[in-house]
Design an enzyme around this catalytic site. Structure first.
Site, PDB file in Angstrom:
ATOM      1  N   CYS A 179      36.162  23.415   3.353  1.00 29.85           N
ATOM      2  CA  CYS A 179      35.755  22.166   4.007  1.00 29.85           C
ATOM      3  C   CYS A 179      35.026  21.321   2.974  1.00 29.85           C
ATOM      4  CB  CYS A 179      34.817  22.466   5.181  1.00 29.85           C
ATOM      5  SG  CYS A 179      34.081  20.994   5.929  1.00 29.85           S
TER       6      CYS A 179
ATOM      7  N   CYS B 133      39.335  15.152   3.604  1.00 25.22           N
ATOM      8  CA  CYS B 133      39.105  15.940   4.825  1.00 25.22           C
ATOM      9  C   CYS B 133      40.212  16.977   4.937  1.00 25.22           C
ATOM     10  CB  CYS B 133      39.067  15.067   6.075  1.00 25.22           C
ATOM     11  SG  CYS B 133      38.557  16.017   7.548  1.00 25.22           S
TER      12      CYS B 133
END
Length: 250
Positions: free
Chosen positions: A198, A80
């Site tokens: 991302c 993440c």
């Protein structure tokens, strides 16, 4: 006997992309190199991509590192990017050091890669100076990511925030939309396009298309993470169809 490497990932509970894109890349690599891989995950709770949930989620990463070290994985990836970058400038270094410490306390010595640190490392390997960035986050979080990257020494010439607050919706974003988004960016002096800052926003299927369309090398957080994992394992960082960084050029 064929050598198998265990790939461990610390994954947000709502993430569905890192357990598809990284295995896809490493499975594709198996067609050109002899090494084989298995994939193992531990999850941290997170549904909305907001700073409060990201901070609470990051606190669970220590538990996940211990769980994966129980499986004696060969490398551990923190999947993440924004959770790391939301914790403060340069935080990927602190996170990697701490999580390696958790594995040592459990009787192992597992190298740790964060997707945030991997993106920075990938840009350095590619000798990027000026970049353009596409991210799915709301504008305030995207600005935070852009500031984090700038603090690491890169000029972010242009960026786009797609403003998708729900993490499951990020995973549902059609990667075929990305080439048109890239065409709205100022790319004249850009060295590298960060197509997805991302690990939840899918981008692997269109990396080659965007490179051909723009004539620019393309990097994503997932590609950078795969590169750094292979390097930590002492393996050649090559994957067919995954863009410039994994082409063997570096």
């Amino acid at each position: 006997m064929q050598k198998y490497y265990r790939i461990g990932q610390i994954v947000p509970s709502s993430n569905t992309t890192m357990e598809t894109e990284i295995p896809a890349m490493l499975t594709a690599r198996q067609s050109i190199r002899p090494e084989r891989f298995t994939f193992h995950s531990s999850r941290m709770r997170m549904k909305k991509v907001v700073k409060e949930e990201l901070a609470a989620m990051d606190a669970e990463s220590d538990r996940c590192a211990v769980e994966l070290s129980d499986a004696r994985v060969d490398v551990l990836g923190y999947a993440c990017l924004v959770a790391i970058m939301a914790m403060g400038l340069g935080y990927h270094r602190q996170s990697e050091k701490r999580l390696m410490g958790r594995t040592r306390e459990n009787g192992t010595d597992i190298p740790v890669v964060t997707s945030a640190g991997a993106l920075i490392e990938g840009l350095k390997v590619m000798k990027a100076r000026k970049i353009a960035v596409v991210a799915p986050y709301m504008k305030p979080l995207t600005e935070l990511v852009v500031d984090y990257i700038r603090e690491e020494g890169f000029e972010v010439v242009d960026w786009r925030a797609l403003e998708i607050p729900d993490n499951l919706d990020v995973a549902r974003h059609d990667p075929e939309n990305l080439p048109a988004i890239v065409q709205t960016l100022e790319l004249t002096d850009v060295d590298v396009i960060v197509l997805s800052a991302c690990v939840q926003m899918p981008s692997l299927p269109v990396i080659a298309k965007v490179e051909a369309m723009t004539g620019k090398p393309v990097l994503t957080a997932a590609v950078a993470t795969t590169y750094c994992m292979l390097k930590k394992l002492g393996l050649e960082a090559v994957v067919p169809g995954a863009g410039a960084l994994l082409s063997g050029a570096y």
